[in-house]
Design a protein around this motif. Structure first.
Motif, PDB file in Angstrom:
ATOM      1  N   ASP A  28      26.529  -5.657   2.893  1.00 22.97           N
ATOM      2  CA  ASP A  28      26.525  -6.903   2.354  1.00 22.97           C
ATOM      3  C   ASP A  28      25.062  -7.665   2.479  1.00 22.97           C
ATOM      4  OD1 ASP A  28      29.144  -6.755   2.104  1.00 22.97           O
ATOM      5  OD2 ASP A  28      29.931  -7.772   3.702  1.00 22.97           O
ATOM      6  N   ALA A  29      24.035  -6.686   2.568  1.00 21.73           N
ATOM      7  CA  ALA A  29      22.716  -7.315   2.545  1.00 21.73           C
ATOM      8  C   ALA A  29      22.161  -6.901   1.189  1.00 21.73           C
ATOM      9  CB  ALA A  29      22.142  -6.619   3.494  1.00 21.73           C
ATOM     10  N   LYS A  30      21.524  -7.825   0.481  1.00 23.78           N
ATOM     11  CA  LYS A  30      20.796  -7.509  -0.668  1.00 23.78           C
ATOM     12  C   LYS A  30      19.261  -7.942  -0.631  1.00 23.78           C
ATOM     13  CE  LYS A  30      21.116  -8.934  -5.766  1.00 23.78           C
ATOM     14  NZ  LYS A  30      20.728  -7.314  -6.102  1.00 23.78           N
ATOM     15  N   LEU A  31      18.602  -7.081  -1.145  1.00 24.89           N
ATOM     16  CA  LEU A  31      17.161  -7.443  -1.388  1.00 24.89           C
ATOM     17  C   LEU A  31      16.992  -8.326  -2.543  1.00 24.89           C
ATOM     18  CD1 LEU A  31      14.010  -7.502  -0.580  1.00 24.89           C
ATOM     19  CD2 LEU A  31      13.937  -5.164  -1.675  1.00 24.89           C
ATOM     20  N   TYR A  32      16.720  -9.624  -2.571  1.00 21.22           N
ATOM     21  CA  TYR A  32      17.100 -10.393  -3.743  1.00 21.22           C
ATOM     22  C   TYR A  32      15.589 -10.798  -4.319  1.00 21.22           C
ATOM     23  CZ  TYR A  32      17.798 -14.271  -6.807  1.00 21.22           C
ATOM     24  OH  TYR A  32      17.891 -15.306  -7.729  1.00 21.22           O
ATOM     25  N   ALA A  33      14.642 -11.093  -3.625  1.00 19.29           N
ATOM     26  CA  ALA A  33      13.187 -11.556  -4.032  1.00 19.29           C
ATOM     27  C   ALA A  33      12.144 -11.157  -3.111  1.00 19.29           C
ATOM     28  CB  ALA A  33      13.366 -12.944  -4.205  1.00 19.29           C
ATOM     29  N   VAL A  34      11.076 -11.141  -3.797  1.00 20.73           N
ATOM     30  CA  VAL A  34       9.747 -10.744  -2.893  1.00 20.73           C
ATOM     31  C   VAL A  34       8.607 -11.711  -3.586  1.00 20.73           C
ATOM     32  CG1 VAL A  34       9.102  -8.798  -4.481  1.00 20.73           C
ATOM     33  CG2 VAL A  34       8.297  -8.969  -2.097  1.00 20.73           C
ATOM     34  N   SER A  36       4.661 -12.831  -3.520  1.00 22.39           N
ATOM     35  CA  SER A  36       3.155 -12.426  -2.993  1.00 22.39           C
ATOM     36  C   SER A  36       2.027 -13.252  -3.917  1.00 22.39           C
ATOM     37  CB  SER A  36       2.652 -10.977  -3.265  1.00 22.39           C
ATOM     38  OG  SER A  36       1.409 -10.649  -3.005  1.00 22.39           O
ATOM     39  N   ARG A  37       0.839 -13.724  -3.030  1.00 19.66           N
ATOM     40  CA  ARG A  37       0.167 -14.400  -3.846  1.00 19.66           C
ATOM     41  C   ARG A  37      -0.262 -13.707  -4.997  1.00 19.66           C
ATOM     42  NH1 ARG A  37      -2.476 -16.935   1.600  1.00 19.66           N
ATOM     43  NH2 ARG A  37      -1.016 -18.865   1.663  1.00 19.66           N
ATOM     44  N   ASP A  38      -0.315 -12.282  -5.184  1.00 16.57           N
ATOM     45  CA  ASP A  38      -0.513 -11.320  -6.143  1.00 16.57           C
ATOM     46  C   ASP A  38       0.684 -11.073  -6.730  1.00 16.57           C
ATOM     47  OD1 ASP A  38      -1.377  -9.371  -8.081  1.00 16.57           O
ATOM     48  OD2 ASP A  38      -2.691  -8.276  -6.525  1.00 16.57           O
ATOM     49  N   LEU A  39       1.092 -11.601  -8.031  1.00 22.16           N
ATOM     50  CA  LEU A  39       2.509 -11.289  -9.005  1.00 22.16           C
ATOM     51  C   LEU A  39       2.300  -9.958  -8.978  1.00 22.16           C
ATOM     52  CD1 LEU A  39       4.991 -12.264 -10.044  1.00 22.16           C
ATOM     53  CD2 LEU A  39       3.481 -12.897 -12.212  1.00 22.16           C
ATOM     54  N   GLN A  40       1.382  -9.212  -9.411  1.00 20.56           N
ATOM     55  CA  GLN A  40       1.290  -7.851  -9.946  1.00 20.56           C
ATOM     56  C   GLN A  40       1.887  -7.012  -8.623  1.00 20.56           C
ATOM     57  OE1 GLN A  40      -1.905  -6.402 -11.805  1.00 20.56           O
ATOM     58  NE2 GLN A  40      -1.455  -4.183 -11.730  1.00 20.56           N
ATOM     59  N   ARG A  41       1.327  -7.534  -7.554  1.00 18.25           N
ATOM     60  CA  ARG A  41       1.763  -6.894  -6.342  1.00 18.25           C
ATOM     61  C   ARG A  41       3.371  -7.034  -6.034  1.00 18.25           C
ATOM     62  NH1 ARG A  41      -0.150  -7.833  -0.125  1.00 18.25           N
ATOM     63  NH2 ARG A  41       0.409  -5.896   0.572  1.00 18.25           N
ATOM     64  N   ALA A  42       3.718  -8.170  -6.200  1.00 16.51           N
ATOM     65  CA  ALA A  42       5.041  -8.540  -5.908  1.00 16.51           C
ATOM     66  C   ALA A  42       5.971  -7.886  -6.960  1.00 16.51           C
ATOM     67  CB  ALA A  42       5.320 -10.117  -6.114  1.00 16.51           C
ATOM     68  N   GLU A  43       5.467  -7.712  -7.961  1.00 19.60           N
ATOM     69  CA  GLU A  43       6.375  -7.095  -9.243  1.00 19.60           C
ATOM     70  C   GLU A  43       6.477  -5.480  -8.916  1.00 19.60           C
ATOM     71  OE1 GLU A  43       5.537  -9.865 -13.118  1.00 19.60           O
ATOM     72  OE2 GLU A  43       4.245  -8.137 -12.582  1.00 19.60           O
ATOM     73  N   GLU A  44       5.326  -5.034  -8.448  1.00 19.82           N
ATOM     74  CA  GLU A  44       5.435  -3.590  -8.014  1.00 19.82           C
ATOM     75  C   GLU A  44       6.607  -3.206  -6.847  1.00 19.82           C
ATOM     76  OE1 GLU A  44       2.250  -0.431  -6.235  1.00 19.82           O
ATOM     77  OE2 GLU A  44       1.443  -1.809  -7.509  1.00 19.82           O
ATOM     78  N   PHE A  45       6.174  -4.100  -5.981  1.00 19.56           N
ATOM     79  CA  PHE A  45       7.019  -3.672  -4.553  1.00 19.56           C
ATOM     80  C   PHE A  45       8.338  -3.915  -5.138  1.00 19.56           C
ATOM     81  CE2 PHE A  45       9.386  -5.352  -0.950  1.00 19.56           C
ATOM     82  CZ  PHE A  45       8.884  -4.241   0.151  1.00 19.56           C
ATOM     83  N   ALA A  46       8.737  -5.012  -5.967  1.00 21.71           N
ATOM     84  CA  ALA A  46      10.229  -5.260  -6.367  1.00 21.71           C
ATOM     85  C   ALA A  46      10.845  -4.100  -7.063  1.00 21.71           C
ATOM     86  CB  ALA A  46      10.388  -6.790  -7.451  1.00 21.71           C
TER      87      ALA A  46
END
Length: 323
Positions: A28-34, A36-46
């Protein structure tokens, strides 16, 4: 709270990637959001880790009402700032160790959690790991007598980089806060607070401890010798000498490992395998606390974090390391 517990991540680095891998093992755990101050880095991680949303702003993510709990995985020096930000937005927090840079910051974080009536826990995964639970059962059973001596080390070779996280003072660099915290916590968890603390360190070019040696002395007569090192590989084992046995946790002892018990009758060993890296145990505990409506862990409590940071502060004072 939704049926699934939605996790947000602040700081999409190496430790966050390992944590999210382990999170897949948690019911019942879900990785919902990430975020970063760098949106591109956050999108890549997501994309790489299956997060539903990516944010280029911490505040923007914290305004998302779907998030139940945030894992703070930024460098040490930012734990205080980012944890307070989450708590002010009424988000539960699992903050990577060390909880903060000193005791005062820890007290501020605890006060903010209580004021906002939200859950907060230091992500010290050690007490949740099966092999450490087994070790404590053996120590507490009394069958092997009292602990006389503990030796524990954690060391690895990291090439010197004055701007790297491990060596940069402004990021809370050095061996003690990064890896020395594990032997220190093991001593605290099994032997309690020491009566006397002795410490010495090698401070490098960037004025952080590249090597740190600590000795804890206890009223019982027991001693704990602890070592951390970011300039060379060390055995990374932990060994308890008791009145009637030796108990050794084999390399790398801070991870799920093998526990070997040697007595006059012979040697027995027990190996603990896990499905992932082992972070699933602390994540599962956090979810259990959230479902029970708790605002403090009954294992990694506020008092335990207070004791741990107080020991780290005392060691830093001994080795003259100021951030």
């Amino acid at each position: 709270m939704t049926r699934n517990i939605n996790w947000g991540i602040i700081g999409p680095g190496r430790i966050a990637k390992k944590f999210t891998t382990s999170l897949r093992e948690v019911e019942d755990a879900k990785l919902y959001a990430v975020a970063s101050r760098d949106l591109q880095r956050a999108e890549e991680f997501a994309r790489e880790n299956g997060a539903t949303k990516a944010y280029g702003s911490y505040v923007e993510m914290l305004r998302d009402e779907e998030i139940d709990v945030v894992y703070v995985a930024t460098p040490h020096a930012f734990h205080y700032e980012h944890t307070l930000l989450c708590l002010q937005h009424k988000k539960a927090v699992l903050c990577e160790k060390p909880f903060a840079m000193n005791r005062q910051q820890v007290e501020d974080m605890i006060a903010a959690a209580r004021e906002n009536k939200v859950f907060l826990m230091e992500a010290m995964w050690t007490p949740f790991l099966p092999h450490i639970k087994y070790l404590c059962e053996m120590l507490d059973s009394g069958r092997y007598g009292k602990v006389k001596h503990l030796s524990a080390d954690f060391g690895f070779y990291s090439p010197f980089d004055k701007n790297g996280r491990l060596f940069k003072k402004s990021l809370g660099g050095g061996s003690l806060l990064d890896i020395g915290i594990y032997p220190v916590f093991l001593a605290l968890h099994t032997l309690g607070l020491p009566e006397k603390i002795e410490a010495k360190a090698l401070l490098g070019k960037t004025e952080v401890d590249e090597v740190c040696d600590v000795v804890f002395s206890y009223a019982s007569g027991a001693k704990a010798e602890l070592h951390s090192n970011i300039t060379e590989d060390t055995p990374t084992t932990a060994e308890f000498e008791l009145e009637k046995a030796k108990i050794k946790i084999e390399a790398k002892w801070h991870n799920p490992s093998t526990v070997v018990i040697t007595t006059a009758e012979g040697t027995t060993s027990k190996t603990f395998d896990v499905a992932s890296f082992g972070y699933e145990y602390e994540a599962r505990h956090v979810q259990e606390m959230l479902r029970k409506g708790k605002t403090e862990s009954d294992v990694m409590s506020f008092d335990k974090s207070r004791e741990l940071i107080s020991l780290l502060d005392a060691i830093r004072k001994e080795i003259k390391l100021e951030y």
